[in-house]
Design an enzyme around this catalytic site. Structure first.
Site, mmCIF file in Angstrom:
data_model
loop_
_atom_site.group_PDB
_atom_site.id
_atom_site.type_symbol
_atom_site.label_atom_id
_atom_site.label_comp_id
_atom_site.label_asym_id
_atom_site.label_seq_id
_atom_site.Cartn_x
_atom_site.Cartn_y
_atom_site.Cartn_z
ATOM 1 C CG ASP A 69 -1.859 1.188 1.235
ATOM 2 O OD1 ASP A 69 -2.928 1.069 0.608
ATOM 3 O OD2 ASP A 69 -1.523 2.219 1.852
ATOM 4 C CB ILE A 70 1.083 4.187 -2.285
ATOM 5 C CG1 ILE A 70 1.450 3.280 -3.464
ATOM 6 C CG2 ILE A 70 1.874 5.486 -2.335
ATOM 7 C CD1 ILE A 70 1.105 3.887 -4.819
ATOM 8 C CG ASN A 108 -5.007 11.054 -5.821
ATOM 9 O OD1 ASN A 108 -4.326 11.093 -6.843
ATOM 10 N ND2 ASN A 108 -5.576 9.940 -5.389
ATOM 11 C CG HIS A 160 -7.755 12.536 -8.899
ATOM 12 N ND1 HIS A 160 -7.826 11.455 -8.035
ATOM 13 C CD2 HIS A 160 -8.537 13.503 -8.344
ATOM 14 C CE1 HIS A 160 -8.633 11.755 -7.021
ATOM 15 N NE2 HIS A 160 -9.071 12.989 -7.185
ATOM 16 C CG ASP A 175 -4.705 8.366 -12.618
ATOM 17 O OD1 ASP A 175 -5.029 7.876 -11.516
ATOM 18 O OD2 ASP A 175 -5.526 8.842 -13.426
ATOM 19 C CB THR A 183 11.744 -4.365 -7.491
ATOM 20 O OG1 THR A 183 11.861 -2.982 -7.814
ATOM 21 C CG2 THR A 183 12.555 -4.662 -6.248
ATOM 22 C CD GLU A 221 -4.545 4.002 -1.533
ATOM 23 O OE1 GLU A 221 -4.759 4.379 -0.370
ATOM 24 O OE2 GLU A 221 -5.385 4.073 -2.450
ATOM 25 C CE LYS A 269 5.892 -18.774 -9.538
ATOM 26 N NZ LYS A 269 5.613 -17.828 -10.592
#
Length: 332
Positions: free
Chosen positions: A212-213, A220, A225, A229, A242, A254, A261
């Site tokens: 989560d940012i 925003n 916005h 984006d 990364t 966000e 795996k």
């Protein structure tokens, strides 16, 4: 990426196979009776009887949902051989050769673009050879007959090819709408659930990174916005580069998810830390000033028989723990 089922933009091959089986069973039964009772072609009648039996079996199997891919290959092989054999054994005035004109439609519908092209090409060459060698000069003009037949066949073949090309393009477009996030280009929540079901069958150790940012709403509110984006797109690119894996998803807003795996807990934490540092070190551009971001990451490990929602909830709990502890953290 894992094999996903693309949406169909026409009748699925399984449905076509079922009704083709029924049609061929009926047609071969009729021609079996004609050959045995009227024309007295016993050898050809026997072949058509066997073909009718097999077509009936394929129809029964499709009704029971027990049909296999090789059924349609065998069915079309029998149909093709039957048509070409009938054309070569009987007089051309009987019109058996005209059945070959319908074959490209079934080839493309059942087998797709590449195989449909090759199968159609082979049938055209064989049909043209039979037509030329069997033509009775008293009834036909071989060169003109062959020329007209070939033009008609190529016309039908071309229409089938163009249709299949367009169908595949539309299917690919619908696939991107269904499984990709329109803004960032990474996969969406629907693709996440589909991929996870496939990954579970192949790997035992699976980790989910819920990312989560931090304070994204402030971006925003301050920059607009459009810049928000742009930031989301840049973060998605960072995640893809990364982690060096394709399992990157935008959950919504966000929030992003990365699936790892065959990694142990320590390696999963290291991957998450690598992502956190990469975002922290990146400078995002805006019209007013440079933007510095951080992300909080929660990690969960998939447990045996665990449902998708429980797997996601476990990662979400760890994410909120990271938020409570000051953000810009990894919690496992």
């Amino acid at each position: 990426m894992h094999t996903r089922h693309y949406p169909h933009t026409s009748v699925p091959p399984e449905v076509l196979h079922k009704w083709l089986s029924a049609l061929l069973c009926a047609l071969h039964s009729i021609y079996f009776l004609l050959n045995m009772l009227l024309i007295q072609k016993l050898d050809l009648g026997f072949i058509q009887f066997c073909a009718a039996l097999f077509a009936g079996y394929c129809f029964y199997a499709s009704l029971k949902k027990q049909d296999r891919p090789w059924h349609r290959y065998a069915l079309m092989a029998i149909l093709t051989i039957n048509i070409l054999l009938s054309a070569s054994m009987m007089d051309l005035v009987a019109g058996s050769i005209f059945w070959s004109l319908a074959l490209p439609i079934w080839y493309y519908s059942l087998f797709g673009l590449k195989k449909g092209f090759y199968f159609s090409a082979v049938v055209m060459a064989v049909s043209a050879a039979i037509l030329f060698t069997r033509a009775d000069t008293n009834l036909f003009m071989p060169y003109r007959t062959l020329f007209n037949f070939t033009l008609v066949y190529i016309s039908i073949w071309l229409v089938c090819h163009i249709y299949e090309v367009q169908r595949q393009k539309i299917s690919s477009f619908l696939h991107s709408l269904a499984l990709q996030d329109a803004l960032t280009g990474v996969c969406n929540r629907h693709a996440l659930k589909t991929d996870l079901a496939l990954i579970q069958k192949q790997f035992t150790h699976i980790h989910m990174l819920l990312i989560d940012i931090d304070r994204f709403k402030n971006i925003n509110d301050k920059f607009g916005h459009d810049i928000g984006d742009t930031v989301l797109l840049a973060v998605a690119n960072i995640l893809s580069k990364t982690t060096e894996v394709k399992e990157v998803y935008r959950l919504g807003g966000e929030e992003f998810i990365v699936l790892l795996k065959d990694l142990d807990h320590q390696k999963a934490r290291e991957e998450a830390e690598k992502i956190r540092q990469a975002v922290e070190q990146e400078i995002f551009q805006s019209h007013k000033e440079d933007i510095k971001l951080t992300v909080s990451i929660g990690i969960s490990s998939l447990q045996p028989e665990q449902e998708f929602n429980d797997f996601l909830r476990a990662a979400d709990e760890k994410l909120y723990q990271a938020k409570r502890e000051g953000r810009n953290k990894v919690c496992f």
